[in-house]
Structures are given as structure tokens and as C-alpha cells.
Enzyme design. Sequence first.
Site, mmCIF file in Angstrom:
data_model
loop_
_atom_site.group_PDB
_atom_site.id
_atom_site.type_symbol
_atom_site.label_atom_id
_atom_site.label_comp_id
_atom_site.label_asym_id
_atom_site.label_seq_id
_atom_site.Cartn_x
_atom_site.Cartn_y
_atom_site.Cartn_z
ATOM 1 N N ASP A 1 9.305 2.638 1.703
ATOM 2 C CA ASP A 1 8.108 3.316 2.200
ATOM 3 C C ASP A 1 8.022 3.018 3.697
ATOM 4 O OD1 ASP A 1 5.613 4.085 3.040
ATOM 5 O OD2 ASP A 1 4.551 3.373 1.257
ATOM 6 N N PHE B 1 0.852 -1.191 0.000
ATOM 7 C CA PHE B 1 0.000 0.000 0.000
ATOM 8 C C PHE B 1 0.886 1.237 0.000
ATOM 9 C CE2 PHE B 1 -2.363 3.518 1.836
ATOM 10 C CZ PHE B 1 -3.491 3.505 1.025
ATOM 11 N N LYS C 1 2.724 9.550 8.556
ATOM 12 C CA LYS C 1 2.017 9.066 9.748
ATOM 13 C C LYS C 1 2.531 9.592 11.092
ATOM 14 C CE LYS C 1 -0.803 5.541 7.894
ATOM 15 N NZ LYS C 1 -0.483 4.877 6.643
HETATM 16 C C1 LIG Z 1 -0.753 5.247 5.208
HETATM 17 C C2 LIG Z 1 0.258 4.821 4.221
HETATM 18 C C3 LIG Z 1 0.448 5.515 3.024
HETATM 19 C C4 LIG Z 1 -0.434 6.676 2.594
HETATM 20 O O1 LIG Z 1 -0.346 7.758 3.464
HETATM 21 P P1 LIG Z 1 -1.422 8.979 3.341
HETATM 22 O O2 LIG Z 1 -0.942 9.956 4.361
HETATM 23 O O3 LIG Z 1 -2.760 8.385 3.650
HETATM 24 O O4 LIG Z 1 -1.356 9.484 1.968
HETATM 25 C C5 LIG Z 1 1.445 5.097 2.174
HETATM 26 N N1 LIG Z 1 2.225 4.044 2.481
HETATM 27 C C6 LIG Z 1 2.079 3.344 3.620
HETATM 28 C C7 LIG Z 1 2.986 2.201 3.916
HETATM 29 C C8 LIG Z 1 1.092 3.697 4.532
HETATM 30 O O5 LIG Z 1 0.922 2.992 5.648
#
Ligand SMILES: *Cc1c(COP(=O)(O)O)cnc(C)c1O
Length: 390
Positions: free
Chosen positions: A214, A127, A243
Amino acid sequence: MSFLMNTYARQPVAFARGEGVWLWDKAGRKYLDAVAGVAVNALGHAHPRLAQALCEQARTLIHTSNLYQIPKQEQLAERLCRLAGMDKAFICNSGAEANEAAIKLARLYGHGKGIEIPTIIVMEKSFHGRTMATLTATGNRKVQAGFEPLVKGFVRVPYNDVAAVAQIAEHNKSVVAVLVEPVQGEGGIQVPAPAYLQELRRLCDANGWLLMLDEIQTGIARTGSWFAFQQAGIVPDVMALAKGLGAGMPIGACLARGDAAETFKPGNHGSTFGGNPLACAAALETLAVVEEQDLCRHSAELGEFICSGVKAQLGGVAGVVEVRGAGLMIGIELDRPCAELVRRALEQGLLINVTADSVVRLLPPLVMNRDEATQLVEMLGKLIKEFLAG
Ligand SMILES: *Cc1c(COP(=O)(O)O)cnc(C)c1O
């Protein structure tokens, strides 16, 4: 009826205030928060140091734009780079934006090397966000369906499969980068083999690719170190954060090292809000508290405590497939869809999340103490046993 677009299936509750790991709804009912705004509220709710830093900054200066120098943004970039062993940072407002920066950087880097169609290797079950490029990078059809045409320049392999990546190196000469989560969050708390990141690092070095992590969910002490990659003893070329970085203030960052850090030139990328004094003050204070209270170590220890507690509660219970995690990123995989558990937990005053249909995901605030963790484990054990007993 609501004037909001119909984008979320929300739980029927609104919170009025919070303190630490606790939330209260409008009726005064108390809830134990094991979601932390999806790994965002690293310091729990209403942390006095964060509130103080925000108040002070709001009284002084909230926003000026990137037309001018922003000393707090410079400070934050330096702090993050020193913590991560990286060279440069771009500050933005969210996770998707941090990944967008990484994807644009990789493409520019590739074109700089004369690669016509720079291609990024991404993973199944990953994701990366909801913008067009990041939903294309995401390995979940539900996130993509209906938004075609998707963005070009991505190839996908299974997660935790080094051989599949090595195979692409054999025949695809357009690859410029690998984008990967050190632990998959939305994908169901998938923890790869211990050598996975090291082997990806080796493949990237051998092929001249950028290793782009990420760490939006795994970063900022969530898995028991500042960044998850530190436990693998490697350093990425590019890393995305968001986050927990602002502990509730919207802020993201894309960090880079070496040649990758020199890729963007003025005009290549930008953000109106990105790195404003208010968001940077929140992030700087968050990092200060995480360091002073040794929350990296606490995250590792409390994560172990919760994991073993949950295992003790659910060991041998039919229907529990696996309890796994890294620090305070914990997954309990069941043998059946369990979204229903979220509502049942809510009724009992407990906030949990379910992801990948059948994985209960715990992402408690980093400041949770042993007492609160014990309550969490006991409530959860009871709930899951009752649920599985049908
Ligand atoms: C939450 C998340 C995202 C997206 O972040 P947003 O602030 O909602 O755009 C991308 N990568 C990972 C691994 C995430 O947990």
C-alpha cells in the site's frame, strides 16, 4: 446547521485560494501548508502546469467511460508500470478503491490456485481505507467499531515483525498475500527496519504469496524515491497508489506484475469514473513535473533538512519521544496526546496534522523550498516547546 453528514471534526477555517505551499482563508489570512491535503497536493496549490493540463483536457474531453478506449489511461498505465517495474495497471478513483482492487485480485488469484478461503496477512496499526474490506484490513479498532460484521479472510500480525509472518507460514495454508505499508502513515509515521521489505519479499517468494504494498501515502516521491519499495531494492507483486498521484484530482491505481497482472478478466472488476481523461491528464502532468524537477531527490534532501532542523529545535526537550521520517513523510512523537497542537498551529498560520494521538505528522507539498522549510521548522519548534512546557 449543516446539511453534511457528521463524519469529520473539521478545523474552523475555510480556504479561499492557494499558491505553492501557501493558503489564504476567506479573511485573507495566510497559512503555511505542511499537510498538503493529507499528502495529496504534491505540487502545492494552483500549480500552473497542472492547472493548464486540466483546463486543456476539460475543454477537450472530461469523461467517456470504460466502455471505450481511453488513450490517456493507456499512457498513464504504461508510465506507471515503467516507473515501478510492474506489468499492468487498473486505474480507479481513490486509495480505498486501489486497495479493494488489490484485495479482490489476491482472492481471485488464490481461488485460481484452489485455495478455498484466500487469506491476506495485514498489520497492526495499518490504515488501508474506509470501505468494508479496507477497514477490515485496517489495524485500528476505531475505524472498525460499529461496522461489524467485518469481512472474512484477514489475519493480523504486528508491524515490523518478520518472525510473526514466518510463524503464520508454518500453520496457515490459506494465505495468498501480505498487504503492508512500506512506512505506516496514519499509524504514526512508523518506519520499519531497513531489511523488513526484503524479508517479507523472501517469505512471499518461499510461500507463493503475493507481496502487496500500500504505497498510497508513500508513493509518488513522498519518501524520496518514486516508490518507497525502490529504496529496499525489491519489487512487489501488487501495489496500490492514490493520494499524490493526481496532485489533487481524485485518482488511484492498482499495479501488478507477473502472474498477478493476468488475474483479472473482463467482468471481474471495474469503475465508472476510473481513469477518465481528466483524472489521467492530471496524473500524467503530475508525473512529468515530478520527473522534470527531480522531486524524488528534492523530497529526500528536504526531508533530511526538516528532520535535522526539527531535531536541532527539539533535541533534549522533555516530552519529545522521537523525530523520524522518510523523505517528506515526517513524524514527531510526543509523550502525550497532542491533537490540541493542530488548533494552536492554525492560529499561528501553520497547517499540521496529528495522527495516532501523539504524533505530529508533516506531509508538505513536494515543491516546498528551503526557505519555506526553515519557516516551518522554526514555527513548529516554538509551538511544540510551548505546548510541552504546558
Ligand atoms: C489515505 C490512505 C488510504 C485511503 O485512501 P482514500 O483515498 O482515502 O480511500 C489507504 N491507505 C493508505 C496508506 C493511506 O494513506
